[in-house]
Enzyme design. Structure first.
Site, PDB file in Angstrom:
ATOM      1  CG  HIS A  12      -1.830   1.116   1.307  1.00  0.00           C
ATOM      2  ND1 HIS A  12      -3.024   1.009   1.569  1.00  0.00           N
ATOM      3  CD2 HIS A  12      -1.798   2.532   1.174  1.00  0.00           C
ATOM      4  CE1 HIS A  12      -3.784   2.065   1.499  1.00  0.00           C
ATOM      5  NE2 HIS A  12      -3.090   3.027   1.143  1.00  0.00           N
ATOM      6  CG  HIS A  14      -0.791   7.027  -1.013  1.00  0.00           C
ATOM      7  ND1 HIS A  14      -1.778   7.045  -1.791  1.00  0.00           N
ATOM      8  CD2 HIS A  14      -0.918   6.343   0.164  1.00  0.00           C
ATOM      9  CE1 HIS A  14      -3.017   6.545  -0.978  1.00  0.00           C
ATOM     10  NE2 HIS A  14      -2.284   6.240   0.252  1.00  0.00           N
ATOM     11  CB  VAL A  15       4.837   6.946  -5.702  1.00  0.00           C
ATOM     12  CG1 VAL A  15       5.542   5.988  -4.611  1.00  0.00           C
ATOM     13  CG2 VAL A  15       4.142   6.601  -6.469  1.00  0.00           C
ATOM     14  CE  LYS A  94      -7.877   1.753  -1.017  1.00  0.00           C
ATOM     15  NZ  LYS A  94      -6.397   2.459  -0.498  1.00  0.00           N
ATOM     16  CG  ASP A 239      -1.807   4.707   3.926  1.00  0.00           C
ATOM     17  OD1 ASP A 239      -1.875   5.035   2.889  1.00  0.00           O
ATOM     18  OD2 ASP A 239      -2.620   5.213   4.866  1.00  0.00           O
ATOM     19  CG  HIS A 243       0.144  15.411   2.504  1.00  0.00           C
ATOM     20  ND1 HIS A 243      -0.647  15.469   1.548  1.00  0.00           N
ATOM     21  CD2 HIS A 243      -0.237  14.408   3.146  1.00  0.00           C
ATOM     22  CE1 HIS A 243      -1.532  14.690   1.650  1.00  0.00           C
ATOM     23  NE2 HIS A 243      -1.294  13.951   2.547  1.00  0.00           N
ATOM     24  CB  ALA A 255      -5.428  12.138   6.361  1.00  0.00           C
TER      25      ALA A 255
END
Length: 339
Positions: A12, A14-15, A94, A239, A243, A255
């Site tokens: 899981h 995020h890139v 997803k 996950d 940011h 988040a």
């Protein structure tokens, strides 16, 4: 003391995209053999062409790394579109309940609606894997629990569909994966090592704000026990979600926790502390290979030693800082070599 981890897999991840992708991808693509890539970009990956375009961007900015692409669950996923995706090697869907997390404004509003169930039926026939952000509207600490009835309906209605409860955060969900043969889960570093105290026990720490929320000590301990014994229905999924600090210090905090730079050393430290290093290989790779039936992945060997690692406070992108989880702290394990 040393340990070598073979073919680490992040189930899981995020890139992000564009310049931010180029700044953060290496923290995952270098030590990990593969990762399940999340589709909730500013322009969600709702069809095969956009997903393949994003895959190409990742491949151009990495080497010896396999991005496992996912489609953003939406009403446009006809049988023909799912077949097209399958032919191109896309195996993951997803599902984001509408509004439950970052870029979920285009998510699914009726989880048990006719269209949703039709797509899931087709996904089952074609052998897709469903990953779900399992939260429903309600009190913030109960959102995952409130999604249990939906998860049970999915599990019973589609018994041949593998369903992954992403970033399991509530100890009450453990019974679900043990009850239903087709329910599995991923665990993050932050949910197995942190509690609400880390977020708001002292001064509010925006860099520990994520969804689903890190929860109580009981939740953390129960989830950690699953990881430490490498429960066969659990795989590691970070996950990791970067940011900019300017966003994290704003009036409307997004988040997401950027944990990618510390994952392997922090997991070694955690597992050694609890005398469970022998189970880390299964948690970080072997379980995912079995659950997701992964083969022909790039071969990776990550060698770590018990030497101090001072975690950088941040990385830089476009002259902006991105805070790293546990930045400024010293971990007892260090990543020495990747081969």
């Amino acid at each position: 003391m040393e340990i070598t981890l073979f073919d680490p897999i992040d189930a899981h991840l995020h890139v992000r995209e564009d310049a931010l992708l180029k700044a953060v991808l290496r923290y995952s693509s270098e030590p990990f053999s593969a990762a399940v890539i999340m589709p909730n970009l500013s322009k969600p990956l709702i069809d095969t062409p956009t997903t393949l375009e994003y895959e190409e961007e990742i491949l151009k900015n990495s080497s010896n790394f396999k991005p496992l692409m996912s489609l953003y669950f939406n009403d446009g996923l006809t049988l023909e579109e799912l077949q097209r995706a399958q032919e191109k090697g896309i195996r993951f869907l997803k599902l984001y309940p509408k509004g439950m997390t970052t870029n979920a404004q285009n998510g699914t509003s009726d989880l048990l609606g006719e269209k949703t169930l039709e797509i899931l039926e087709n996904a089952q026939k074609l052998g897709f894997i469903l990953c779900i952000h399992a939260e429903q509207a309600g009190f913030c600490l109960d959102k995952e629990f409130l999604c249990h009835s939906v998860l049970e309906t999915f599990a019973l209605s589609f018994p041949k569909l593998k369903i992954i409860i992403e970033h399991l955060s509530d100890w009450r969900s453990i019974a679900l994966i043990e009850k239903h043969t087709n329910l599995y889960a991923t665990l993050t570093l932050h949910h197995i090592s942190m509690t609400l105290d880390d977020l708001l026990g002292g001064s509010l720490n925006p860099h520990c704000f994520c969804k689903p929320l890190i929860k109580t000590k009981k939740d953390q301990e129960r989830l950690l026990s699953l990881a430490l014994k490498a429960h066969p229905k659990i795989s590691f999924g970070s996950d990791s979600a970067p940011h900019f600090v300017s966003k994290k210090h704003s009036a409307s905090i997004p988040a997401g926790i950027f944990s990618a730079p510390i994952l392997l050393p922090a997991l070694c430290e955690l597992f050694e502390k609890h005398n469970a290093l022998e189970n880390l290989q299964a948690f970080i790779s072997d379980n995912a290979k079995k659950i997701y039936t992964l083969d022909n992945l790039p071969n990776k060997k990550a060698r770590l030693s018990k030497k101090p690692f001072i975690v950088p406070t941040h990385t830089i992108c476009l002259n902006e800082k991105i805070a790293i989880l546990r930045g400024g702290e010293t971990l007892s394990w260090n990543l020495q070599e990747i081969a």
